[in-house]
Design an enzyme around this catalytic site. Structure first.
Site, PDB file in Angstrom:
ATOM      1  N   LYS A 107      32.030  31.764 102.886  1.00  0.00           N
ATOM      2  CA  LYS A 107      31.166  33.149 103.434  1.00  0.00           C
ATOM      3  C   LYS A 107      30.790  34.205 102.501  1.00  0.00           C
ATOM      4  O   LYS A 107      29.818  34.762 102.959  1.00  0.00           O
ATOM      5  CB  LYS A 107      32.302  34.358 104.417  1.00  0.00           C
ATOM      6  CG  LYS A 107      32.735  32.965 105.734  1.00  0.00           C
ATOM      7  CD  LYS A 107      34.116  33.893 105.896  1.00  0.00           C
ATOM      8  CE  LYS A 107      34.506  32.972 107.640  1.00  0.00           C
ATOM      9  NZ  LYS A 107      35.485  33.676 108.085  1.00  0.00           N
ATOM     10  N   GLN A 119      39.796  38.411 108.410  1.00  0.00           N
ATOM     11  CA  GLN A 119      40.124  37.032 108.054  1.00  0.00           C
ATOM     12  C   GLN A 119      41.304  36.567 108.836  1.00  0.00           C
ATOM     13  O   GLN A 119      42.242  37.151 108.627  1.00  0.00           O
ATOM     14  CB  GLN A 119      40.311  35.927 107.220  1.00  0.00           C
ATOM     15  CG  GLN A 119      40.168  34.737 107.681  1.00  0.00           C
ATOM     16  CD  GLN A 119      39.473  33.623 107.313  1.00  0.00           C
ATOM     17  OE1 GLN A 119      37.986  34.723 107.826  1.00  0.00           O
ATOM     18  NE2 GLN A 119      38.746  32.446 108.251  1.00  0.00           N
ATOM     19  N   ASP A 179      32.239  39.048 114.492  1.00  0.00           N
ATOM     20  CA  ASP A 179      32.851  37.544 115.025  1.00  0.00           C
ATOM     21  C   ASP A 179      33.281  37.195 116.305  1.00  0.00           C
ATOM     22  O   ASP A 179      33.298  36.611 117.578  1.00  0.00           O
ATOM     23  CB  ASP A 179      34.865  38.137 115.144  1.00  0.00           C
ATOM     24  CG  ASP A 179      34.861  37.287 113.920  1.00  0.00           C
ATOM     25  OD1 ASP A 179      34.937  36.088 113.132  1.00  0.00           O
ATOM     26  OD2 ASP A 179      35.639  37.741 113.171  1.00  0.00           O
TER      27      ASP A 179
HETATM   28  N1  GUN Z   1      39.717  32.528 110.938  1.00  0.00           N
HETATM   29  C1  GUN Z   1      39.382  31.160 111.316  1.00  0.00           C
HETATM   30  N2  GUN Z   1      38.705  31.051 112.373  1.00  0.00           N
HETATM   31  C2  GUN Z   1      38.131  31.991 112.025  1.00  0.00           C
HETATM   32  C3  GUN Z   1      36.717  33.135 112.836  1.00  0.00           C
HETATM   33  O1  GUN Z   1      35.245  32.266 112.977  1.00  0.00           O
HETATM   34  N3  GUN Z   1      36.832  33.970 111.719  1.00  0.00           N
HETATM   35  C4  GUN Z   1      38.169  35.351 111.646  1.00  0.00           C
HETATM   36  N4  GUN Z   1      38.347  36.210 111.658  1.00  0.00           N
HETATM   37  N5  GUN Z   1      39.114  34.683 111.214  1.00  0.00           N
HETATM   38  C5  GUN Z   1      39.619  33.376 111.725  1.00  0.00           C
END
Ligand code: GUN
Length: 296
Positions: free
Chosen positions: A53, A97, A120
């Protein structure tokens, strides 16, 4: 006929190209979109996702910062950091995350994020807005799936989409996106899950099959209709002594068998993953445009 393998990497590059132009327009007005990411602990998959990211944010022109906390951080410290990020005007998006360590209440942490910075789309306010058809932003992985379908010429409109998996991150919000009375949606959606008896009975009826079960190669060739479109959301690490890392990634479908049978399929890696990251960038740029008054 060999199936068309849909490259999520190529589509993600296309999206990032579009986003760079939107970032330039923001910069002409004196704004740089900003994304704050919070990672707790050293889960290898989370480390890898957050790094991806950061890299993509840099390519698109988004300013990003990652705050890393040790596994045993008290919940209050994490909540205090989120409060600080909510008030920091450099950041238009905040991402924590997941998964978080067990001693931290993930629901409480998600609810602490300012819904306007919730890139998100996990905050209950944003989940609710999505369900009633008035979304603020769309959640990254399901939006990535929708964009893969649209950009590869497999619109879900009028199609029977079968989703395997009912998680809050993938299955449920994808259902909410695809059943809307909206262009690019208008699908008939069936959601299957771990307690669905005779899963194959449902998967065989899919025009479009989206698999997000977290179960390596669970969908086999006998479970899929010839000519279906298959989107594999699964990312599973399986041991592989021939790799330096000691593992390789496989999806939730038996790709090698399905590829002979289907109209189109996404690979793992290089399918949904890159599009999820691209959609996070999309949300960060959109959140910046809204928060700076460039769009309403
Ligand atoms: N863990 C697995 N997928 C995601 C996601 O799309 N966003 C976040 N914040 N954590 C994750």
């Amino acid at each position: 006929m060999a199936a068309k393998i849909i490259s999520g990497r190529e589509l993600a590059d296309q999206v990032c190209g579009e986003l760079r132009e939107r970032v330039e327009r923001l910069q002409e007005k004196g704004f740089t979109p900003g994304l704050a990411m919070v990672r707790v602990g050293e889960d290898p998959a989370s480390v890898s996702y957050v790094r991806q990211k950061e890299k993509t944010a840099g390519k698109v022109g988004i300013y990003s910062e990652t705050i890393v906390f040790p596994e045993d951080i008290p919940e209050e410290t994490l909540l205090a950091k989120i409060d600080e990020l909510n008030r920091d005007p450099r950041f238009h998006g905040i991402l924590v995350q997941l998964p978080l360590p067990k001693h931290i209440d993930a629901g409480k942490v998600i609810e602490a994020i300012d819904p306007r910075k919730d890139v998100d789309c996990f905050h209950p306010v944003n989940v609710g807005k999505l369900l009633i058809g008035d979304p603020y932003l769309l959640p990254c992985t399901p939006h990535g799936v929708q964009q893969i379908l649209l950009r590869s010429g497999h619109s879900p409109e009028g199609k029977h989409v079968v989703i395997c998996g009912r998680s809050n991150i993938n299955g449920k919000p994808l259902f909410a996106i695809l059943i809307q009375k909206k262009a690019g949606a208008n699908a008939t959606v069936t959601v299957c899950h771990s307690r669905t008896p005779d899963l194959a009975h449902f998967t065989r009826q899919a025009d479009i099959l989206v698999v997000a079960m977290g179960s390596p190669r669970a969908i086999t060739a006998d479970m899929v209709r010839e000519g279906a479109v298959v989107i594999d959301v699964g990312v599973n690490r399986i041991p592989d002594a021939t790799k330096k890392s000691g593992f390789r990634l496989v999806g939730d479908t038996d790709f090698d068998a399905l590829v002979e049978l289907v109209e189109a399929i996404t690979p793992v890696p290089g399918g949904v993953g890159p599009m999820t990251v691209a959609m996070l960038m999309w949300n960060t740029v959109t959140a910046a445009e809204i928060q700076t008054g460039l769009v309403s």
